[in-house]
Design a protein around this motif. Sequence first.
Motif, mmCIF file in Angstrom:
data_model
loop_
_atom_site.group_PDB
_atom_site.id
_atom_site.type_symbol
_atom_site.label_atom_id
_atom_site.label_comp_id
_atom_site.label_asym_id
_atom_site.label_seq_id
_atom_site.Cartn_x
_atom_site.Cartn_y
_atom_site.Cartn_z
ATOM 1 N N PRO A 21 29.561 -42.819 -20.088
ATOM 2 C CA PRO A 21 30.659 -42.416 -20.971
ATOM 3 C C PRO A 21 31.816 -41.748 -20.226
ATOM 4 C CG PRO A 21 28.878 -40.821 -21.142
ATOM 5 C CD PRO A 21 28.420 -41.890 -20.171
ATOM 6 N N ILE A 22 33.023 -42.010 -20.727
ATOM 7 C CA ILE A 22 34.244 -41.321 -20.306
ATOM 8 C C ILE A 22 34.816 -40.710 -21.581
ATOM 9 C CG2 ILE A 22 36.586 -41.613 -19.383
ATOM 10 C CD1 ILE A 22 35.457 -44.245 -18.026
ATOM 11 N N THR A 23 34.981 -39.393 -21.600
ATOM 12 C CA THR A 23 35.511 -38.728 -22.791
ATOM 13 C C THR A 23 36.984 -38.412 -22.574
ATOM 14 O OG1 THR A 23 33.344 -37.746 -23.186
ATOM 15 C CG2 THR A 23 35.193 -36.781 -24.377
ATOM 16 N N ILE A 24 37.814 -38.831 -23.537
ATOM 17 C CA ILE A 24 39.267 -38.653 -23.452
ATOM 18 C C ILE A 24 39.722 -37.816 -24.642
ATOM 19 C CG2 ILE A 24 41.516 -39.840 -23.471
ATOM 20 C CD1 ILE A 24 39.910 -42.388 -22.518
ATOM 21 N N GLU A 25 40.434 -36.718 -24.364
ATOM 22 C CA GLU A 25 41.090 -35.989 -25.451
ATOM 23 C C GLU A 25 42.505 -36.537 -25.573
ATOM 24 O OE1 GLU A 25 42.782 -31.756 -25.586
ATOM 25 O OE2 GLU A 25 40.882 -31.566 -26.701
ATOM 26 N N VAL A 26 42.801 -37.122 -26.736
ATOM 27 C CA VAL A 26 44.093 -37.753 -26.998
ATOM 28 C C VAL A 26 44.971 -36.729 -27.717
ATOM 29 C CG1 VAL A 26 45.226 -39.754 -28.029
ATOM 30 C CG2 VAL A 26 42.896 -39.967 -27.183
ATOM 31 N N ASP A 27 46.200 -36.533 -27.204
ATOM 32 C CA ASP A 27 47.063 -35.450 -27.677
ATOM 33 C C ASP A 27 48.235 -35.969 -28.514
ATOM 34 O OD1 ASP A 27 48.722 -33.266 -28.026
ATOM 35 O OD2 ASP A 27 48.450 -32.498 -26.004
ATOM 36 N N GLY A 28 48.055 -35.910 -29.833
ATOM 37 C CA GLY A 28 49.130 -36.322 -30.734
ATOM 38 C C GLY A 28 50.136 -35.224 -31.016
ATOM 39 N N THR A 29 49.869 -34.020 -30.516
ATOM 40 C CA THR A 29 50.833 -32.942 -30.761
ATOM 41 C C THR A 29 52.080 -33.141 -29.904
ATOM 42 O OG1 THR A 29 49.757 -31.509 -29.127
ATOM 43 C CG2 THR A 29 49.054 -31.265 -31.410
ATOM 44 N N ALA A 30 51.896 -33.636 -28.669
ATOM 45 C CA ALA A 30 53.032 -33.820 -27.754
ATOM 46 C C ALA A 30 53.459 -35.287 -27.631
ATOM 47 C CB ALA A 30 52.690 -33.270 -26.378
ATOM 48 N N ALA A 31 52.602 -36.217 -28.076
ATOM 49 C CA ALA A 31 52.925 -37.658 -27.967
ATOM 50 C C ALA A 31 52.377 -38.384 -29.198
ATOM 51 C CB ALA A 31 52.331 -38.236 -26.689
ATOM 52 N N PRO A 32 52.917 -38.088 -30.393
ATOM 53 C CA PRO A 32 52.316 -38.615 -31.630
ATOM 54 C C PRO A 32 52.295 -40.135 -31.745
ATOM 55 C CG PRO A 32 54.426 -37.499 -32.086
ATOM 56 C CD PRO A 32 54.062 -37.188 -30.670
ATOM 57 N N VAL A 33 53.355 -40.812 -31.301
ATOM 58 C CA VAL A 33 53.422 -42.272 -31.427
ATOM 59 C C VAL A 33 52.532 -42.942 -30.377
ATOM 60 C CG1 VAL A 33 54.945 -44.287 -31.329
ATOM 61 C CG2 VAL A 33 55.732 -42.201 -32.459
#
Length: 198
Positions: A21-33
Amino acid sequence: MSNLPKLEGKATVVMTVNGSPITIEVDGTAAPVTAGNFVDLVNQGVYDGVAFHRVVREPQPFVVQGGDPQSKDPKVPMARLGTGGFIDPTTSQERYVPLEIQPEGSDMPVYSQTFDEAKIKAQPKLKHSRGAVAMARSRLPDSASSQFYFALADLPFLDGSYAVFGYVTEGMDVIDDIQQGDRIESAKVVSGLDNLKN
């Protein structure tokens, strides 16, 4: 941009490569689109079975890049990969996302231009540190679709020119072992899917 998915907040994606597994935290606060596009594509299964077609470790660690949907077909030669994007089944057109980079100290991202073009001196909020996940694109700023890359090292010269949308929180050792042609066995949104707005 109103027709593009947006991520309001954060989400966690787990990608399985070579059984790990590779765990990725995706940040919609700074890059919503940009984050919304990625989470939407993961949720649709677009990345399942897709190959990493570009791995650059010499002369120094650079990137591991994948996400070209053409690579699901093993008959497509590696040399042709890197040109494909996500074809939206509802429109039969390729979906593009604008270049989206939020400067530090700003509440809003800058769209469709690099920091150089916009004459912005600030650093981006999301930087190209080792483990950053960012959108690949051609020379045109708004040409990103589904291809993304993992930064294998700190790459400050890419800051302000390419859109980072998240960070690897676990599994960098897995990424360090990826070879050209390795495939994403699966990618799943494990939390934060309710933050995705279509």
